[in-house]
Design an enzyme around this catalytic site. Structure first.
Site, PDB file in Angstrom:
ATOM      1  N   GLY A  10      19.321  -5.399 -58.345  1.00  0.00           N
ATOM      2  CA  GLY A  10      19.761  -4.494 -57.282  1.00  0.00           C
ATOM      3  C   GLY A  10      20.219  -3.061 -57.787  1.00  0.00           C
ATOM      4  O   GLY A  10      20.322  -2.835 -58.804  1.00  0.00           O
ATOM      5  N   PHE A  11      20.293  -2.294 -56.707  1.00  0.00           N
ATOM      6  CA  PHE A  11      20.980  -1.025 -57.005  1.00  0.00           C
ATOM      7  C   PHE A  11      22.230  -0.889 -57.609  1.00  0.00           C
ATOM      8  O   PHE A  11      22.134  -0.499 -59.020  1.00  0.00           O
ATOM      9  CB  PHE A  11      20.925  -0.041 -55.693  1.00  0.00           C
ATOM     10  CG  PHE A  11      21.861   1.114 -55.916  1.00  0.00           C
ATOM     11  CD1 PHE A  11      21.792   2.135 -56.860  1.00  0.00           C
ATOM     12  CD2 PHE A  11      22.741   1.379 -54.872  1.00  0.00           C
ATOM     13  CE1 PHE A  11      22.489   2.821 -56.742  1.00  0.00           C
ATOM     14  CE2 PHE A  11      23.627   2.359 -54.705  1.00  0.00           C
ATOM     15  CZ  PHE A  11      23.663   3.176 -55.970  1.00  0.00           C
ATOM     16  N   ASP A  31      18.654 -12.593 -60.661  1.00  0.00           N
ATOM     17  CA  ASP A  31      17.899 -12.107 -59.301  1.00  0.00           C
ATOM     18  C   ASP A  31      16.902 -12.602 -58.727  1.00  0.00           C
ATOM     19  O   ASP A  31      15.782 -13.210 -59.776  1.00  0.00           O
ATOM     20  CB  ASP A  31      17.443 -10.580 -59.538  1.00  0.00           C
ATOM     21  CG  ASP A  31      17.554  -9.759 -58.406  1.00  0.00           C
ATOM     22  OD1 ASP A  31      18.344  -8.679 -58.112  1.00  0.00           O
ATOM     23  OD2 ASP A  31      16.595  -9.829 -57.430  1.00  0.00           O
ATOM     24  N   GLY A  36      15.296  -7.151 -55.159  1.00  0.00           N
ATOM     25  CA  GLY A  36      15.663  -6.310 -56.636  1.00  0.00           C
ATOM     26  C   GLY A  36      14.105  -5.847 -57.101  1.00  0.00           C
ATOM     27  O   GLY A  36      13.147  -6.689 -56.779  1.00  0.00           O
ATOM     28  N   LEU A  76      26.918  -9.823 -56.565  1.00  0.00           N
ATOM     29  CA  LEU A  76      26.434  -8.901 -55.714  1.00  0.00           C
ATOM     30  C   LEU A  76      25.118  -9.171 -54.876  1.00  0.00           C
ATOM     31  O   LEU A  76      24.789  -8.446 -53.967  1.00  0.00           O
ATOM     32  CB  LEU A  76      25.922  -7.757 -56.880  1.00  0.00           C
ATOM     33  CG  LEU A  76      26.987  -6.831 -57.316  1.00  0.00           C
ATOM     34  CD1 LEU A  76      28.058  -7.668 -58.159  1.00  0.00           C
ATOM     35  CD2 LEU A  76      26.739  -5.705 -58.066  1.00  0.00           C
ATOM     36  N   TYR A 149      25.789  -8.453 -40.248  1.00  0.00           N
ATOM     37  CA  TYR A 149      26.038  -8.052 -41.933  1.00  0.00           C
ATOM     38  C   TYR A 149      27.504  -8.174 -42.011  1.00  0.00           C
ATOM     39  O   TYR A 149      28.326  -8.922 -42.902  1.00  0.00           O
ATOM     40  CB  TYR A 149      25.399  -6.803 -42.152  1.00  0.00           C
ATOM     41  CG  TYR A 149      25.738  -6.517 -43.643  1.00  0.00           C
ATOM     42  CD1 TYR A 149      25.151  -7.127 -44.632  1.00  0.00           C
ATOM     43  CD2 TYR A 149      26.380  -5.564 -44.049  1.00  0.00           C
ATOM     44  CE1 TYR A 149      25.649  -6.816 -46.131  1.00  0.00           C
ATOM     45  CE2 TYR A 149      26.655  -5.113 -45.137  1.00  0.00           C
ATOM     46  CZ  TYR A 149      26.110  -5.758 -46.234  1.00  0.00           C
ATOM     47  OH  TYR A 149      26.440  -5.369 -47.546  1.00  0.00           O
ATOM     48  N   LYS A 153      29.464 -11.109 -44.158  1.00  0.00           N
ATOM     49  CA  LYS A 153      30.331 -10.644 -45.231  1.00  0.00           C
ATOM     50  C   LYS A 153      31.910 -11.048 -45.059  1.00  0.00           C
ATOM     51  O   LYS A 153      32.519 -11.364 -45.994  1.00  0.00           O
ATOM     52  CB  LYS A 153      30.191  -9.029 -45.664  1.00  0.00           C
ATOM     53  CG  LYS A 153      28.810  -8.531 -46.197  1.00  0.00           C
ATOM     54  CD  LYS A 153      29.077  -9.212 -47.569  1.00  0.00           C
ATOM     55  CE  LYS A 153      27.881  -8.391 -48.721  1.00  0.00           C
ATOM     56  NZ  LYS A 153      27.939  -8.641 -49.909  1.00  0.00           N
TER      57      LYS A 153
END
Ligand code: UDP
Length: 323
Positions: A10-11, A31, A36, A76, A149, A153
């Site tokens: 991912g970023f 990942d 990703g 992550l 989201y 989270k």
């Protein structure tokens, strides 16, 4: 230090892996490549200290073997991106809650430290700024899918704190609008890369609503710096820590800045409903209190917005595949 990074392609994950390897670590990057991209970690693959595992967090055998090996787990992997929240809220909740639960169980089993990457989204539309870590969370109704989201989270944070209360070393960091090279520039990505890719494709920059909503954009190097420190510093264990920048920017001003550095591009205003559909609600302002990060991590973001935007634009210019 031997680390596991979930969401390695991912970023943020790809940048974090690079930084951990710089510190002479050995990194297992997991990942499932659902969002990703392998291109993000192409360079890392040449490093003998980086082991990439193309796997989902739900696949236990492979993951347990890695968890046994490492000292710290940077979790992550997530389903992220506002358009995603309104298009597939079930996936958002399942991935963000269930994967975290699964990983925490393994960490608990082997007694391994976990750093969980949460989000400024958890504060919701609380109007009391800046957001301190123990502030109330304020969300809209369940039929506004945008909140899926934040809720997911938040639930994952409760899981983390639950294990922390039982004695597992756990750190939670909340990111505030990270941006920089390798971020998703599709319509599922954040506003900075959306505007940059629009500018580079010579399309008008689309500001949603009246553009007076604000965010504090944080360059990836600062995000990674804070994350690495949070994974190392013992005083961070058991805590929630904001990682962001203090500069509050209106979205319309961000559009102006990006238009200017890209050589002057058209800006248009687009109704929210046109882009997100009916189940969206925006967050009017979002600003972090960084006192905990300053005191516990000695975290002070270094990259001014103008510099970060220029660096990001230059990177996308040279990496056309990412636009
Ligand atoms: N936004 C915008 N144009 C775009 C994409 C996003 O004006 O093409 C706005 C969005 O409506 C929100 C802000 O930019 O008010 C930040 O959106 P982003 O998706 O980056 O993430 P958020 O901070 O809302 O989680």
């Amino acid at each position: 230090m031997r680390c596991l990074v979930t969401g390695a392609a991912g970023f943020v994950g790809s940048h974090l892996c690079s930084e951990l390897l710089e510190h002479n670590g050995k990194v297992w990057g997991v990942d499932d490549l659902s969002k990703g991209r392998q291109e993000r970690i192409a360079e890392l693959m040449e490093n003998p200290d980086f082991i990439f595992v193309n796997n989902s967090i739900g696949e236990s055998a492979a993951l347990s073997a890695i968890v046994k090996e490492v000292e710290v787990i940077y979790h992550l992997a997530a389903v992220v991106g506002v358009k995603q929240y309104v298009e597939d809220p079930a996936r958002v909740v399942e991935a963000n809650v269930c994967q975290t639960a699964h990983l925490l169980k393994l960490a608990w089993q082997y007694g391994k430290k976990v750093l969980f990457t949460s989000t400024s989204e958890v504060y919701g539309k609380n109007k009391e700024l800046p957001f301190v870590e123990n502030a109330d969370r304020l969300y809209g109704p369940s039929d506004k899918d945008r909140w899926s989201y934040a809720i997911a989270k938040s639930a994952a944070e409760h899981l983390c704190l639950g294990y922390s209360r039982k004695g597992l070393p756990v750190v939670i960091v909340r990111y505030f609008n990270a941006y920089g090279p390798r971020a998703d520039s599709s319509s599922y990505g954040g506003v900075v890369t959306r505007f940059i890719s629009q500018a580079l494709r010579d399309e008008p920059l689309t500001v949603h609503g009246d553009g007076c909503q604000t965010r504090c954009f944080t360059y990836i190097d600062d995000i990674v710096d804070g994350t690495v420190k949070a994974g190392h510093v013992p005083e961070a264990e058991g805590r929630i820590i904001n990682l962001g920048s203090k500069r509050e920017t209106k979205i319309k001003d961000l559009a102006e800045m990006i238009s200017e550095i890209a050589g002057g591009k058209k800006i248009v205003y687009q109704p929210y409903r046109e882009f997100y559909g009916p189940y969206y609600e925006d967050i009017p302002r979002r600003v972090p209190d960084l006192s905990v990060a300053e005191q516990v991590l000695d975290y002070y973001p270094q990259v001014p917005l103008e510099t970060g935007l220029k660096k990001t634009l230059e990177w996308y210019k040279s990496e056309q595949d990412f636009i």
